[in-house]
Design a protein around this motif. Structure first.
Motif, PDB file in Angstrom:
ATOM      1  N   GLU A 134       0.894  -1.172  -0.155  1.00  0.00           N
ATOM      2  CA  GLU A 134      -0.008   0.058  -0.025  1.00  0.00           C
ATOM      3  C   GLU A 134       1.051   1.282   0.207  1.00  0.00           C
ATOM      4  N   MET A 135       1.821   1.183   0.770  1.00  0.00           N
ATOM      5  CA  MET A 135       2.787   2.534   1.079  1.00  0.00           C
ATOM      6  C   MET A 135       3.655   2.475  -0.624  1.00  0.00           C
ATOM      7  N   GLY A 136       3.675   1.856  -1.117  1.00  0.00           N
ATOM      8  CA  GLY A 136       4.512   1.775  -2.423  1.00  0.00           C
ATOM      9  C   GLY A 136       3.787   2.111  -3.470  1.00  0.00           C
ATOM     10  N   GLN A 137       2.535   1.491  -3.581  1.00  0.00           N
ATOM     11  CA  GLN A 137       1.603   1.755  -4.617  1.00  0.00           C
ATOM     12  C   GLN A 137       1.110   3.378  -4.163  1.00  0.00           C
ATOM     13  N   GLN A 138       0.931   3.866  -3.210  1.00  0.00           N
ATOM     14  CA  GLN A 138       0.596   5.413  -2.715  1.00  0.00           C
ATOM     15  C   GLN A 138       1.703   6.332  -3.237  1.00  0.00           C
ATOM     16  N   LEU A 139       3.039   5.994  -3.044  1.00  0.00           N
ATOM     17  CA  LEU A 139       3.940   6.892  -3.343  1.00  0.00           C
ATOM     18  C   LEU A 139       4.106   6.926  -4.934  1.00  0.00           C
ATOM     19  N   LEU A 140       3.927   5.769  -5.748  1.00  0.00           N
ATOM     20  CA  LEU A 140       3.876   5.699  -7.156  1.00  0.00           C
ATOM     21  C   LEU A 140       2.547   6.515  -7.625  1.00  0.00           C
TER      22      LEU A 140
END
Length: 99
Positions: free
Chosen positions: A66-72
């Motif tokens: 979730e953190m990674g997808q939110q960053l992108l």
């Protein structure tokens, strides 16, 4: 070997995202952003690199999916906003020249 905290990993990924945004912002005064396919490819390269770094961090369990997808997602939104601003600016300039 020292372990990497999720906070440090996320901070490093956000720094990379900021670097990509600065690449775009530094070209805002250029018509190249809205008319140059080569520039899009230049931006695509660091974007791809960042997505691979995010994927690697997720696979290592350093950050959540979730953190990674939110960053992108945030970066893509910000880049789209910058593109739209430049497009509108260039559209206004072009209209002014037609008059």
């Amino acid at each position: 070997m020292e372990s990497i905290s999720p906070e440090l990993a996320l901070d490093l990924l956000y720094q990379e995202a900021d670097r990509i945004k600065m690449l775009i912002k530094n070209q805002q005064n250029s018509l190249c952003i809205s008319h140059c396919k080569a520039f899009e490819e230049v931006v695509d390269t660091p974007m791809y690199g960042l997505s691979r770094q995010v994927s690697f961090s997720i696979r290592l369990g350093i950050i959540s999916n979730e953190m990674g997808q939110q960053l992108l997602s945030d970066l893509e939104r910000d880049l789209n906003q910058l593109y739209n601003e430049v497009y509108e600016e260039n559209k206004t300039i072009t209209k002014g020249k037609e008059v």
